[in-house]
Scaffold this active site. Structure first.
Site, mmCIF file in Angstrom:
data_model
loop_
_atom_site.group_PDB
_atom_site.id
_atom_site.type_symbol
_atom_site.label_atom_id
_atom_site.label_comp_id
_atom_site.label_asym_id
_atom_site.label_seq_id
_atom_site.Cartn_x
_atom_site.Cartn_y
_atom_site.Cartn_z
ATOM 1 N N GLU A 227 0.890 -1.183 0.000
ATOM 2 C CA GLU A 227 0.000 0.000 0.000
ATOM 3 C C GLU A 227 0.912 1.213 0.000
ATOM 4 O O GLU A 227 1.505 1.543 1.031
ATOM 5 C CB GLU A 227 -0.862 0.010 1.271
ATOM 6 C CG GLU A 227 -1.757 -1.196 1.439
ATOM 7 C CD GLU A 227 -3.079 -1.045 0.706
ATOM 8 O OE1 GLU A 227 -3.339 0.045 0.164
ATOM 9 O OE2 GLU A 227 -3.842 -2.026 0.680
ATOM 10 N N CYS A 261 -1.851 9.562 2.772
ATOM 11 C CA CYS A 261 -1.641 9.050 1.416
ATOM 12 C C CYS A 261 -2.782 9.459 0.500
ATOM 13 O O CYS A 261 -2.586 9.686 -0.677
ATOM 14 C CB CYS A 261 -1.495 7.538 1.444
ATOM 15 S SG CYS A 261 -2.890 6.714 2.202
#
Ligand code: NAD
Length: 471
Positions: A227, A261
């Protein structure tokens, strides 16, 4: 390792690193304990998780305080801690529903064979996490992996490690859990040792580190759930509600000081509403207050010194190529902390780093577009594909646009909804990541390998069946 306090800039905490030997021993201990852990009924593992919820709640205050120092965010630290308790509760409910290996059945393709199916969890899952949401990202994969019957070797970021002290106490209070969940302290070297010892890796962090880890995992032939970073685009169509769009874009871009993010990091606005949009968002950005006195204000300092340098470099690069700063625009040292007020940039283009490289800071660079095709081309002109946003009063139109954006999650009429919605499965596109989703049911199911037990109920075929004939 000396650890920096983001409010004061003082190195006021010491992290004692685990050696390679320590990490090997922890792995071996987990591996041994996991043999029994995986044999427990899922309801027994849930019972252990419930004990952990109780002990975690007991140490909640301590963990929250440590996390608040790590991140220089009090309110978000509280939300992070309560969010983890919510996740633990959610998995204690959902995991038993999902654990459902099919019962024995005859094969359709070979009707004398009975099929038995087992779900086999990975032995030791290595979880390696970043500094921006230290607790959440340490445990988001850890909890479902444990419920699947895996053991977990967890290495949080060395930039924000204080919360591990409280977390460790909550784990030690549940002896059954402490055998299969062990914390590793340290930086890249410790991370490398985790990758070299574990049977599967869940990594959250930057693209360059993710690619290195992916290469080691490929060589070791173990799965890597990666990720990674993002450069999320936001598209504002001409029929968007400008109040909604400016509020959402600003919150998504500068909330948590942009250190998320899934922050919106580049905004494309229809040329007919561009001036109005820029005026409104600049006024809202200028009104955001900084938490310099630690007790009030909306936006904290930058956590990581090296990130602060990167942010300043992106602003300087953009300005040197013709960008204009409408508000903010400078990383400043205040009482030892590093601060960057929300920064709106216009006259930007894709030759500038601020439009192509991950910023991880509170910058809002805005471009206009004339056609929807142009907006899509700009949004897709990126190595990243984490998430994106589309703003429009016409939901069908927004969905049609979102369907053409190369990203794993699209928020419509909001930004960064993936930080609120955990039950929608999503994969990262392009360099933003690879392999099974941590969100939705896949977040649990990806920790199993499916084993087939094939039981012949008739006499096995013999070599006579392979006799060649002339016809
Ligand atoms: P990073 O890649 O520098 O470090 C992440 C972790 O990897 C740390 O624990 C670090 O010690 C460890 N590490 C470093 N080198 C290693 C190596 N060679 N082998 C094994 N482990 C190693 O990332 P960061 O700066 O801590 O975090 C910020 C990044 O994380 C940003 O790019 C951000 O977008 C990304 N991120 C992604 C998500 C997501 O869900 N996709 C969520 C949060 C953050």
């Amino acid at each position: 390792m000396k650890i920096r306090n983001p409010y004061t800039g003082v190195y006021d905490y010491e992290l004692v690193e685990d050696s390679g030997q320590d990490i090997l021993k922890k792995t071996n201990d987990i591996r041994l304990a996991q043999k029994e852990w995986k044999l427990l009924d899922i309801t027994e593992r849930v019972a252990v998780l419930k004990k952990w919820i109780a002990s975690f709640t007991e140490f909640q205050l301590e963990i929250t305080e440590q996390l608040a120092i790590d991140t220089a965010r009090k309110r978000i630290a509280k939300v992070e801690v309560s969010g983890i308790i919510g996740l633990m509760q959610a998995w204690s409910f959902r995991a038993p529903q999902l654990y459902n290996p099919p019962s024995e059945r005859p094969s359709v393709s070979a009707n004398t064979v009975m099929i038995g199916q087992q779900w086999v969890p990975y032995g030791v899952v290595g979880v390696i996490s970043p500094w921006n949401f230290p607790l959440l990202l340490a445990l988001i994969d850890t909890i479902p992996a444990l419920m699947a019957g895996c053991g977990v070797l967890l290495k949080p970021s060395e930039v924000t490690p204080r919360f591990m002290d409280g977390l460790e106490k909550s784990i030690q209070a549940v002896p059954e859990l402490a055998k299969v969940l062990k914390l590793v302290r340290g930086g890249a070297e410790a991370g490398k040792a985790v990758v070299n010892n574990a049977d599967a890796i869940c990594f959250t962090g930057s693209v360059p580190t993710g690619k290195k880890i992916g290469a080691v995992c490929a060589d070791r032939f173990i799965p890597a759930f990666l990720e990674l970073g993002g450069k999320d685009p936001g598209i504002v169509l001409k029929d968007a509600d400008i109040e909604v769009a400016t509020d959402a874009v600003l919150r998504s871009a500068v909330g948590a000081t942009g250190q998320a993010c899934q922050s919106l990091e580049r905004i494309y606005v229809d040329t007919t509403i561009y001036r109005d949009f820029v005026k409104k968002i600049t006024a809202k950005a200028a009104a955001v207050t900084l938490t310099t006195d630690q007790n009030k204000g909306q936006m904290g300092p930058l956590i990581f010194e090296q990130q602060a340098e990167k942010i300043q470099e992106q602003i300087d690069d953009a300005v040197s190529k013709g960008a204009k700063v409408l508000t903010g625009g400078k990383v400043e040292a205040i009482n030892g902390g590093l601060w960057c007020a929300p920064t709106v940039l216009v006259d930007v283009d894709h030759t500038m780093k601020v439009m192509t490289e991950e910023t991880f800071g509170p910058l809002v660079p805005i471009m206009s577009f004339s056609t929807e095709d142009e907006a899509l081309r700009l949004a897709n002109d990126s190595i990243y594909g984490l998430s994106a946003s589309v703003f429009s009063r016409d939901i069908e139109k927004a969905i049609a646009m979102g369907s053409q954006i190369e990203a794993g999650a699209i928020s419509i009429n909001d930004g960064s909804l993936t930080n609120k919605v955990y039950d929608a499965e999503k994969n990262s596109f392009k360099d933003s990541g690879i392999n099974g989703s941590r969100m939705g049911d896949a977040g649990f199911l990806r920790f199993f390998r499916k084993k087939a037990l094939l039981i012949q109920t008739a006499h096995p075929e013999t070599m006579a069946n392979f006799e060649e004939t002339s016809s």
